[in-house]
Motif scaffolding. Structure first.
Motif, PDB file in Angstrom:
ATOM      1  N   VAL A  42      -3.186  55.195-109.575  1.00  0.00           N
ATOM      2  CA  VAL A  42      -3.805  55.081-108.501  1.00  0.00           C
ATOM      3  C   VAL A  42      -2.652  53.920-107.976  1.00  0.00           C
ATOM      4  CG1 VAL A  42      -5.659  54.090-107.740  1.00  0.00           C
ATOM      5  CG2 VAL A  42      -6.051  55.391-109.597  1.00  0.00           C
ATOM      6  N   ALA A  43      -2.070  54.082-106.424  1.00  0.00           N
ATOM      7  CA  ALA A  43      -1.394  53.184-105.689  1.00  0.00           C
ATOM      8  C   ALA A  43      -2.080  52.826-104.654  1.00  0.00           C
ATOM      9  CB  ALA A  43      -0.851  53.951-105.406  1.00  0.00           C
ATOM     10  N   THR A  44      -3.070  51.249-104.420  1.00  0.00           N
ATOM     11  CA  THR A  44      -3.413  51.077-103.384  1.00  0.00           C
ATOM     12  C   THR A  44      -2.339  50.129-102.302  1.00  0.00           C
ATOM     13  OG1 THR A  44      -5.341  50.576-105.130  1.00  0.00           O
ATOM     14  CG2 THR A  44      -5.400  49.277-102.916  1.00  0.00           C
ATOM     15  N   VAL A  45      -2.435  51.067-100.788  1.00  0.00           N
ATOM     16  CA  VAL A  45      -1.787  50.544 -99.848  1.00  0.00           C
ATOM     17  C   VAL A  45      -2.556  49.573 -99.149  1.00  0.00           C
ATOM     18  CG1 VAL A  45      -0.149  50.838 -98.117  1.00  0.00           C
ATOM     19  CG2 VAL A  45      -0.622  52.790-100.113  1.00  0.00           C
ATOM     20  N   THR A  46      -2.240  48.501 -99.009  1.00  0.00           N
ATOM     21  CA  THR A  46      -3.545  47.447 -97.987  1.00  0.00           C
ATOM     22  C   THR A  46      -2.242  47.415 -96.475  1.00  0.00           C
ATOM     23  OG1 THR A  46      -3.700  46.157-100.005  1.00  0.00           O
ATOM     24  CG2 THR A  46      -3.973  44.996 -98.125  1.00  0.00           C
ATOM     25  N   MET A  47      -2.815  47.202 -95.429  1.00  0.00           N
ATOM     26  CA  MET A  47      -2.337  47.974 -94.699  1.00  0.00           C
ATOM     27  C   MET A  47      -3.226  47.380 -93.262  1.00  0.00           C
ATOM     28  SD  MET A  47      -2.378  51.691 -93.833  1.00  0.00           S
ATOM     29  CE  MET A  47      -1.653  51.305 -91.992  1.00  0.00           C
ATOM     30  N   THR A  48      -2.910  47.135 -92.749  1.00  0.00           N
ATOM     31  CA  THR A  48      -3.769  47.209 -91.112  1.00  0.00           C
ATOM     32  C   THR A  48      -3.006  47.838 -89.768  1.00  0.00           C
ATOM     33  OG1 THR A  48      -4.210  45.019 -89.139  1.00  0.00           O
ATOM     34  CG2 THR A  48      -1.719  45.604 -89.907  1.00  0.00           C
ATOM     35  N   VAL A  77      -4.314  58.305-104.322  1.00  0.00           N
ATOM     36  CA  VAL A  77      -3.582  56.921-103.619  1.00  0.00           C
ATOM     37  C   VAL A  77      -5.248  56.019-102.537  1.00  0.00           C
ATOM     38  CG1 VAL A  77      -2.701  56.437-101.207  1.00  0.00           C
ATOM     39  CG2 VAL A  77      -1.737  57.918-103.109  1.00  0.00           C
ATOM     40  N   LYS A  78      -5.066  55.191-102.979  1.00  0.00           N
ATOM     41  CA  LYS A  78      -6.547  54.545-102.236  1.00  0.00           C
ATOM     42  C   LYS A  78      -5.430  53.284-101.016  1.00  0.00           C
ATOM     43  CE  LYS A  78      -9.425  54.192-105.879  1.00  0.00           C
ATOM     44  NZ  LYS A  78     -10.917  53.624-106.426  1.00  0.00           N
ATOM     45  N   ILE A  79      -6.287  53.483 -99.352  1.00  0.00           N
ATOM     46  CA  ILE A  79      -6.075  52.568 -98.232  1.00  0.00           C
ATOM     47  C   ILE A  79      -7.247  51.736 -98.701  1.00  0.00           C
ATOM     48  CG2 ILE A  79      -5.650  53.127 -96.039  1.00  0.00           C
ATOM     49  CD1 ILE A  79      -3.770  54.945 -98.268  1.00  0.00           C
ATOM     50  N   ASP A  80      -6.125  50.318 -98.333  1.00  0.00           N
ATOM     51  CA  ASP A  80      -7.431  49.759 -98.312  1.00  0.00           C
ATOM     52  C   ASP A  80      -6.395  48.453 -96.194  1.00  0.00           C
ATOM     53  OD1 ASP A  80      -8.969  47.258 -98.290  1.00  0.00           O
ATOM     54  OD2 ASP A  80      -7.235  45.548-100.121  1.00  0.00           O
ATOM     55  N   ILE A  81      -8.178  49.108 -95.703  1.00  0.00           N
ATOM     56  CA  ILE A  81      -7.538  48.762 -94.190  1.00  0.00           C
ATOM     57  C   ILE A  81      -8.242  47.341 -94.203  1.00  0.00           C
ATOM     58  CG2 ILE A  81      -7.730  48.789 -91.569  1.00  0.00           C
ATOM     59  CD1 ILE A  81      -7.733  51.917 -92.521  1.00  0.00           C
ATOM     60  N   VAL A  82      -7.611  46.330 -94.256  1.00  0.00           N
ATOM     61  CA  VAL A  82      -7.802  45.528 -93.589  1.00  0.00           C
ATOM     62  C   VAL A  82      -7.726  43.942 -92.083  1.00  0.00           C
ATOM     63  CG1 VAL A  82      -7.770  44.334 -96.458  1.00  0.00           C
ATOM     64  CG2 VAL A  82      -5.643  43.822 -94.362  1.00  0.00           C
ATOM     65  N   TRP A  83      -8.038  43.806 -91.473  1.00  0.00           N
ATOM     66  CA  TRP A  83      -7.907  42.942 -89.927  1.00  0.00           C
ATOM     67  C   TRP A  83      -7.267  41.258 -90.480  1.00  0.00           C
ATOM     68  CZ3 TRP A  83      -7.474  46.704 -87.663  1.00  0.00           C
ATOM     69  CH2 TRP A  83      -7.680  48.156 -87.718  1.00  0.00           C
ATOM     70  N   GLU A  84      -7.514  40.815 -91.100  1.00  0.00           N
ATOM     71  CA  GLU A  84      -6.561  39.230 -91.285  1.00  0.00           C
ATOM     72  C   GLU A  84      -5.472  39.760 -92.593  1.00  0.00           C
ATOM     73  OE1 GLU A  84      -7.704  36.255 -90.104  1.00  0.00           O
ATOM     74  OE2 GLU A  84      -9.311  37.719 -89.469  1.00  0.00           O
ATOM     75  N   PRO A  85      -4.428  39.329 -92.064  1.00  0.00           N
ATOM     76  CA  PRO A  85      -3.481  38.590 -90.056  1.00  0.00           C
ATOM     77  C   PRO A  85      -3.682  40.033 -89.978  1.00  0.00           C
ATOM     78  CG  PRO A  85      -1.900  38.863 -91.683  1.00  0.00           C
ATOM     79  CD  PRO A  85      -2.278  39.321 -93.077  1.00  0.00           C
ATOM     80  N   VAL A  86      -4.501  39.417 -88.152  1.00  0.00           N
ATOM     81  CA  VAL A  86      -4.368  40.397 -87.279  1.00  0.00           C
ATOM     82  C   VAL A  86      -2.505  40.806 -87.307  1.00  0.00           C
ATOM     83  CG1 VAL A  86      -5.041  40.105 -85.128  1.00  0.00           C
ATOM     84  CG2 VAL A  86      -6.565  39.203 -86.460  1.00  0.00           C
TER      85      VAL A  86
END
Length: 105
Positions: A42-48, A77-86
């Motif tokens: 399982v690939a986790t992509v942390t992105m904004t 694939v799991k997508i982890d959308i974050v808002w920090e850092p902007v």
């Protein structure tokens, strides 16, 4: 260690094929990818995203999934959308800034 590094490189390469439809530049050069990991296939992509409520987030998530699932090590694939850092244009690569005509002072 060599295998992990090469998988990371191949994941980055795969993500460079995902072009933001609005800007015409790939997600890596836009600086939207903050991190990647792979656990048990399982690939986790942390992105904004460039903007909150980005109307194409679902499209991008589908494109990321399609690109990464081509790699034999990746089943999901799991997508982890974050808002920090902007996100800001300063996160773009020089290539992206030049391509978009963005001049930084």
């Amino acid at each position: 260690m060599g295998t992990a590094a090469s998988l990371q490189d191949r994941m980055i390469e795969a993500l460079q094929s995902v072009i933001d439809p609005e800007l015409g530049i790939d997600l890596v050069n836009l600086g939207l990818i903050y991190g990647m990991s792979l656990t048990d296939g399982v690939a986790t992509v942390t992105m904004t995203l460039t903007t909150v409520g980005c109307p194409i987030s679902q499209v991008l998530e589908n494109m990321i999934g399609t690109a990464l699932e081509k790699l034999p090590e990746i089943d999901e694939v799991k997508i982890d959308i974050v808002w920090e850092p902007v996100w800001s244009p300063s996160k773009m690569s020089r290539y992206a800034r030049v391509a978009l005509g963005y001049h930084m002072g």
